[in-house]
Design a protein around this motif. Structure first.
Motif, PDB file in Angstrom:
ATOM      1  N   SER A 145       0.824  -1.215   0.000  1.00  0.00           N
ATOM      2  CA  SER A 145       0.000   0.000   0.000  1.00  0.00           C
ATOM      3  C   SER A 145       0.853   1.258   0.000  1.00  0.00           C
ATOM      4  CB  SER A 145      -0.934   0.020   1.207  1.00  0.00           C
ATOM      5  OG  SER A 145      -1.865  -1.019   1.128  1.00  0.00           O
ATOM      6  N   ARG A 148       1.258   3.844  -3.160  1.00  0.00           N
ATOM      7  CA  ARG A 148       0.823   5.225  -2.925  1.00  0.00           C
ATOM      8  C   ARG A 148       1.957   6.220  -3.169  1.00  0.00           C
ATOM      9  NH1 ARG A 148      -0.599   6.143   2.846  1.00  0.00           N
ATOM     10  NH2 ARG A 148      -0.669   3.954   2.497  1.00  0.00           N
ATOM     11  N   ASN A 149       3.166   5.902  -2.701  1.00  0.00           N
ATOM     12  CA  ASN A 149       4.277   6.845  -2.806  1.00  0.00           C
ATOM     13  C   ASN A 149       4.962   6.835  -4.168  1.00  0.00           C
ATOM     14  OD1 ASN A 149       3.893   7.812  -0.224  1.00  0.00           O
ATOM     15  ND2 ASN A 149       5.318   6.348   0.684  1.00  0.00           N
ATOM     16  N   PHE A 201       3.590   5.409  -7.217  1.00  0.00           N
ATOM     17  CA  PHE A 201       2.703   5.486  -8.373  1.00  0.00           C
ATOM     18  C   PHE A 201       1.451   6.318  -8.129  1.00  0.00           C
ATOM     19  CE2 PHE A 201       4.967   1.382  -8.612  1.00  0.00           C
ATOM     20  CZ  PHE A 201       5.698   1.614  -9.760  1.00  0.00           C
ATOM     21  N   ASN A 202       1.355   6.900  -6.942  1.00  0.00           N
ATOM     22  CA  ASN A 202       0.194   7.710  -6.575  1.00  0.00           C
ATOM     23  C   ASN A 202      -1.113   6.939  -6.800  1.00  0.00           C
ATOM     24  OD1 ASN A 202      -0.968  10.004  -5.502  1.00  0.00           O
ATOM     25  ND2 ASN A 202      -1.180  11.013  -7.494  1.00  0.00           N
ATOM     26  N   TYR A 203      -1.088   5.660  -6.407  1.00  0.00           N
ATOM     27  CA  TYR A 203      -2.247   4.785  -6.588  1.00  0.00           C
ATOM     28  C   TYR A 203      -2.575   4.124  -5.253  1.00  0.00           C
ATOM     29  CZ  TYR A 203      -5.094   0.851  -8.069  1.00  0.00           C
ATOM     30  OH  TYR A 203      -6.107  -0.064  -8.205  1.00  0.00           O
ATOM     31  N   ALA A 204      -3.840   4.123  -4.916  1.00  0.00           N
ATOM     32  CA  ALA A 204      -4.292   3.463  -3.688  1.00  0.00           C
ATOM     33  C   ALA A 204      -5.107   2.227  -4.054  1.00  0.00           C
ATOM     34  CB  ALA A 204      -5.134   4.409  -2.854  1.00  0.00           C
TER      35      ALA A 204
END
Length: 169
Positions: free
Chosen positions: A31, A35-36, A38-41
């Motif tokens: 997670s 998030r850091n 690929f800016n994906y959650a």
């Protein structure tokens, strides 16, 4: 249940608890990485993470309760004879058995309630009751392991893995 099968059951519970530690660590790592970098959650990662952490806590209770590896205060225990140390151990384990049994009963009510109310996660609308059920199974395992611990403390203290207990025989 023979001694050998009890030991296998105890070891299995401990391995399941260890697997949940790894699963929670993997969930957090992936997670944070996604998030850091690929800016994906991951959808529902927060809900899944917190439910996995709850599962880990209940399975951790099972793993630590048998070994007596939880936090203890040995102020009185360390200053009495081995005979009274064993009495204190049996009494404390019986209290723990009662408390965890009541906790298991109330957690089952929570499992039933989340199933009946169809509680789901926010993003993917996954039902939450299976997570609660796995946590409840961990709590049931804790009750069984504490019962085994109690039995062994009373009838077979030599079978305990705790070096403190072997010294009090």
């Amino acid at each position: 249940m023979t001694r050998h099968s009890m030991d296998r059951f105890i070891d299995t519970i401990e391995w399941i608890a260890a697997a949940f530690v790894g699963l929670v660590a993997l969930d957090i790592f992936v997670s944070v990485l996604l998030r850091n970098l690929f800016n994906y959650a991951i959808p529902d990662s927060f809900d899944i993470g917190r439910m996995l952490l709850g599962i880990l806590i209940f399975w951790g209770i099972a793993a630590t309760s048998y070994r007596g590896a939880h936090i203890t205060v040995d102020l009185v225990w360390g200053n009495v004879s081995p005979r009274y140390q064993r009495w204190i151990d049996v009494f404390a384990t019986l209290v723990l058995l009662f408390v965890v049994t009541v906790q298991t009963w109330t957690l089952f009510d929570k499992v039933r309630g989340t199933y009946r109310d169809n509680v789901t996660t926010f993003d993917m609308h996954m039902p939450t009751w299976p997570f609660f059920a796995v946590a409840w199974i961990g709590d049931v395992s804790a009750v069984l392991l504490i019962a085994i611990r109690t039995y062994r403390l009373v009838f077979h203290p030599e079978d305990m893995h705790d070096p403190k207990l072997k010294a009090t025989e």
